[in-house]
Design a protein around this motif. Structure first.
Motif, PDB file in Angstrom:
ATOM      1  N   TYR A 145       0.809  -1.208   0.000  1.00 54.26           N
ATOM      2  CA  TYR A 145       0.000   0.000   0.000  1.00 54.26           C
ATOM      3  C   TYR A 145       0.845   1.263   0.000  1.00 54.26           C
ATOM      4  CZ  TYR A 145       0.708   0.211   5.086  1.00 54.26           C
ATOM      5  OH  TYR A 145       1.263   0.271   6.329  1.00 54.26           O
ATOM      6  N   THR A 146       2.111   1.173   0.418  1.00 54.24           N
ATOM      7  CA  THR A 146       2.966   2.360   0.349  1.00 54.24           C
ATOM      8  C   THR A 146       3.358   2.656  -1.092  1.00 54.24           C
ATOM      9  OG1 THR A 146       4.991   1.100   0.746  1.00 54.24           O
ATOM     10  CG2 THR A 146       3.901   2.041   2.669  1.00 54.24           C
ATOM     11  N   VAL A 147       3.434   1.622  -1.917  1.00 54.73           N
ATOM     12  CA  VAL A 147       3.765   1.802  -3.333  1.00 54.73           C
ATOM     13  C   VAL A 147       2.654   2.568  -4.041  1.00 54.73           C
ATOM     14  CG1 VAL A 147       4.178   0.576  -5.506  1.00 54.73           C
ATOM     15  CG2 VAL A 147       5.194  -0.273  -3.390  1.00 54.73           C
ATOM     16  N   SER A 148       1.405   2.327  -3.624  1.00 58.65           N
ATOM     17  CA  SER A 148       0.262   2.998  -4.254  1.00 58.65           C
ATOM     18  C   SER A 148      -0.219   4.195  -3.429  1.00 58.65           C
ATOM     19  CB  SER A 148      -0.880   2.009  -4.454  1.00 58.65           C
ATOM     20  OG  SER A 148      -1.330   1.518  -3.204  1.00 58.65           O
ATOM     21  N   ASN A 149       0.620   4.655  -2.511  1.00 59.83           N
ATOM     22  CA  ASN A 149       0.273   5.791  -1.642  1.00 59.83           C
ATOM     23  C   ASN A 149      -1.019   5.538  -0.860  1.00 59.83           C
ATOM     24  OD1 ASN A 149       2.528   7.350  -2.342  1.00 59.83           O
ATOM     25  ND2 ASN A 149       1.504   8.028  -4.200  1.00 59.83           N
ATOM     26  N   GLY A 150      -1.235   4.309  -0.469  1.00 60.66           N
ATOM     27  CA  GLY A 150      -2.385   3.961   0.344  1.00 60.66           C
ATOM     28  C   GLY A 150      -3.676   3.758  -0.433  1.00 60.66           C
ATOM     29  N   ARG A 151      -3.629   3.935  -1.743  1.00 64.45           N
ATOM     30  CA  ARG A 151      -4.848   3.780  -2.544  1.00 64.45           C
ATOM     31  C   ARG A 151      -5.076   2.314  -2.869  1.00 64.45           C
ATOM     32  NH1 ARG A 151      -3.701   6.632  -7.477  1.00 64.45           N
ATOM     33  NH2 ARG A 151      -1.577   6.205  -6.903  1.00 64.45           N
ATOM     34  N   THR A 152      -6.334   1.911  -2.845  1.00 64.23           N
ATOM     35  CA  THR A 152      -6.676   0.527  -3.153  1.00 64.23           C
ATOM     36  C   THR A 152      -7.640   0.420  -4.322  1.00 64.23           C
ATOM     37  OG1 THR A 152      -8.470   0.562  -1.534  1.00 64.23           O
ATOM     38  CG2 THR A 152      -6.331  -0.258  -0.774  1.00 64.23           C
ATOM     39  N   SER A 153      -8.018   1.553  -4.890  1.00 62.74           N
ATOM     40  CA  SER A 153      -8.940   1.549  -6.029  1.00 62.74           C
ATOM     41  C   SER A 153      -8.320   2.285  -7.203  1.00 62.74           C
ATOM     42  CB  SER A 153     -10.256   2.240  -5.659  1.00 62.74           C
ATOM     43  OG  SER A 153     -10.893   1.557  -4.630  1.00 62.74           O
ATOM     44  N   PRO A 154      -8.148   1.595  -8.324  1.00 60.10           N
ATOM     45  CA  PRO A 154      -7.621   2.273  -9.513  1.00 60.10           C
ATOM     46  C   PRO A 154      -8.668   3.229 -10.081  1.00 60.10           C
ATOM     47  CG  PRO A 154      -8.148  -0.011 -10.009  1.00 60.10           C
ATOM     48  CD  PRO A 154      -8.371   0.175  -8.554  1.00 60.10           C
ATOM     49  N   THR A 155      -8.211   4.251 -10.785  1.00 60.33           N
ATOM     50  CA  THR A 155      -9.128   5.215 -11.399  1.00 60.33           C
ATOM     51  C   THR A 155      -9.713   4.686 -12.698  1.00 60.33           C
ATOM     52  OG1 THR A 155      -7.307   6.305 -12.537  1.00 60.33           O
ATOM     53  CG2 THR A 155      -7.951   7.198 -10.384  1.00 60.33           C
ATOM     54  N   LYS A 156      -9.102   3.679 -13.283  1.00 57.83           N
ATOM     55  CA  LYS A 156      -9.575   3.064 -14.522  1.00 57.83           C
ATOM     56  C   LYS A 156      -9.976   1.620 -14.250  1.00 57.83           C
ATOM     57  CE  LYS A 156      -8.447   6.615 -16.986  1.00 57.83           C
ATOM     58  NZ  LYS A 156      -9.397   7.662 -16.910  1.00 57.83           N
ATOM     59  N   GLN A 157     -10.947   1.151 -14.992  1.00 60.62           N
ATOM     60  CA  GLN A 157     -11.389  -0.235 -14.884  1.00 60.62           C
ATOM     61  C   GLN A 157     -10.404  -1.116 -15.648  1.00 60.62           C
ATOM     62  OE1 GLN A 157     -13.520  -0.930 -12.823  1.00 60.62           O
ATOM     63  NE2 GLN A 157     -14.859  -2.572 -13.400  1.00 60.62           N
ATOM     64  N   LEU A 158      -9.647  -1.933 -14.949  1.00 59.30           N
ATOM     65  CA  LEU A 158      -8.667  -2.820 -15.583  1.00 59.30           C
ATOM     66  C   LEU A 158      -8.924  -4.254 -15.149  1.00 59.30           C
ATOM     67  CD1 LEU A 158      -5.420  -0.727 -14.998  1.00 59.30           C
ATOM     68  CD2 LEU A 158      -6.630  -1.025 -17.158  1.00 59.30           C
ATOM     69  N   ASP A 159      -8.953  -5.132 -16.111  1.00 53.18           N
ATOM     70  CA  ASP A 159      -9.087  -6.564 -15.877  1.00 53.18           C
ATOM     71  C   ASP A 159      -7.678  -7.141 -15.806  1.00 53.18           C
ATOM     72  OD1 ASP A 159      -9.340  -9.456 -17.199  1.00 53.18           O
ATOM     73  OD2 ASP A 159     -11.287  -8.900 -16.370  1.00 53.18           O
ATOM     74  N   LEU A 160      -7.508  -8.288 -15.181  1.00 53.16           N
ATOM     75  CA  LEU A 160      -6.180  -8.910 -15.146  1.00 53.16           C
ATOM     76  C   LEU A 160      -5.656  -9.215 -16.541  1.00 53.16           C
ATOM     77  CD1 LEU A 160      -6.409 -11.364 -12.118  1.00 53.16           C
ATOM     78  CD2 LEU A 160      -5.089  -9.251 -12.283  1.00 53.16           C
ATOM     79  N   LEU A 161      -6.561  -9.427 -17.494  1.00 51.93           N
ATOM     80  CA  LEU A 161      -6.154  -9.739 -18.857  1.00 51.93           C
ATOM     81  C   LEU A 161      -6.119  -8.508 -19.765  1.00 51.93           C
ATOM     82  CD1 LEU A 161      -8.053 -13.107 -19.360  1.00 51.93           C
ATOM     83  CD2 LEU A 161      -5.671 -12.739 -18.691  1.00 51.93           C
ATOM     84  N   SER A 162      -6.434  -7.331 -19.221  1.00 54.63           N
ATOM     85  CA  SER A 162      -6.326  -6.101 -20.015  1.00 54.63           C
ATOM     86  C   SER A 162      -4.880  -5.929 -20.460  1.00 54.63           C
ATOM     87  CB  SER A 162      -6.733  -4.878 -19.188  1.00 54.63           C
ATOM     88  OG  SER A 162      -8.082  -4.918 -18.833  1.00 54.63           O
ATOM     89  N   LEU A 163      -4.707  -5.470 -21.690  1.00 56.52           N
ATOM     90  CA  LEU A 163      -3.370  -5.243 -22.213  1.00 56.52           C
ATOM     91  C   LEU A 163      -3.017  -3.767 -22.075  1.00 56.52           C
ATOM     92  CD1 LEU A 163      -3.479  -7.438 -25.436  1.00 56.52           C
ATOM     93  CD2 LEU A 163      -2.485  -8.000 -23.212  1.00 56.52           C
ATOM     94  N   VAL A 164      -1.806  -3.509 -21.621  1.00 57.25           N
ATOM     95  CA  VAL A 164      -1.314  -2.138 -21.505  1.00 57.25           C
ATOM     96  C   VAL A 164      -0.081  -1.997 -22.380  1.00 57.25           C
ATOM     97  CG1 VAL A 164      -2.236  -1.687 -19.205  1.00 57.25           C
ATOM     98  CG2 VAL A 164      -0.017  -2.761 -19.418  1.00 57.25           C
ATOM     99  N   ARG A 165       0.105  -0.796 -22.908  1.00 58.68           N
ATOM    100  CA  ARG A 165       1.244  -0.540 -23.798  1.00 58.68           C
ATOM    101  C   ARG A 165       1.683   0.898 -23.640  1.00 58.68           C
ATOM    102  NH1 ARG A 165       1.834  -2.757 -29.710  1.00 58.68           N
ATOM    103  NH2 ARG A 165       4.039  -2.342 -29.887  1.00 58.68           N
ATOM    104  N   SER A 166       2.985   1.098 -23.595  1.00 59.18           N
ATOM    105  CA  SER A 166       3.551   2.436 -23.468  1.00 59.18           C
ATOM    106  C   SER A 166       3.233   3.273 -24.701  1.00 59.18           C
ATOM    107  CB  SER A 166       5.070   2.324 -23.297  1.00 59.18           C
ATOM    108  OG  SER A 166       5.660   3.601 -23.345  1.00 59.18           O
TER     109      SER A 166
END
Length: 122
Positions: free
Chosen positions: A20-41
């Protein structure tokens, strides 16, 4: 006296910093992401503009990478990886693509191929 790095990392235990320190104590992402969602730079945000955890996460997103893979490589719980990735989406550093539904999620050949691929990566 131990260096700062030695205080936060342990060879056998891994990361000693609470997730939780890595995410600054946040536990809810601002975007809906599935474990199988693909991300790309996108290549639009420089590493110098990001904190270390976000920069490390971005390094894993050069090609299409699933949220689950990012979490595994970072050795973080999936929800923490989702928070980091949603931050990167918010600042324009990565794009996301929703997972495509499988025609038959119980297909034995597909599951065996997936297992073989995961075992090769380890």
């Amino acid at each position: 006296m131990a260096s700062d790095e030695e205080m936060w990392l342990d060879g056998s235990a891994g990361r000693l910093v609470r997730p939780y320190t890595v995410s600054n104590g946040r536990t809810s992402p601002t975007k809906q992401l599935d474990l199988l969602s693909l991300v790309r730079s996108t290549g639009n945000v420089a590493h110098a503009q990001l904190d270390p955890e976000h920069a490390q996460t971005l390094d894993l997103c050069h090609g299409p990478t699933s949220v689950a893979e990012v979490a595994a490589h970072m050795r973080l719980p999936a929800v923490v990886a989702k928070v980091l990735l949603s931050d990167l989406v918010d600042c324009g550093a990565v794009t996301t693509q929703a997972p495509k539904p499988a025609s038959d999620p119980t297909n034995r050949h597909v599951l065996e191929a997936l297992l073989d691929g995961l075992q090769r990566r380890l």
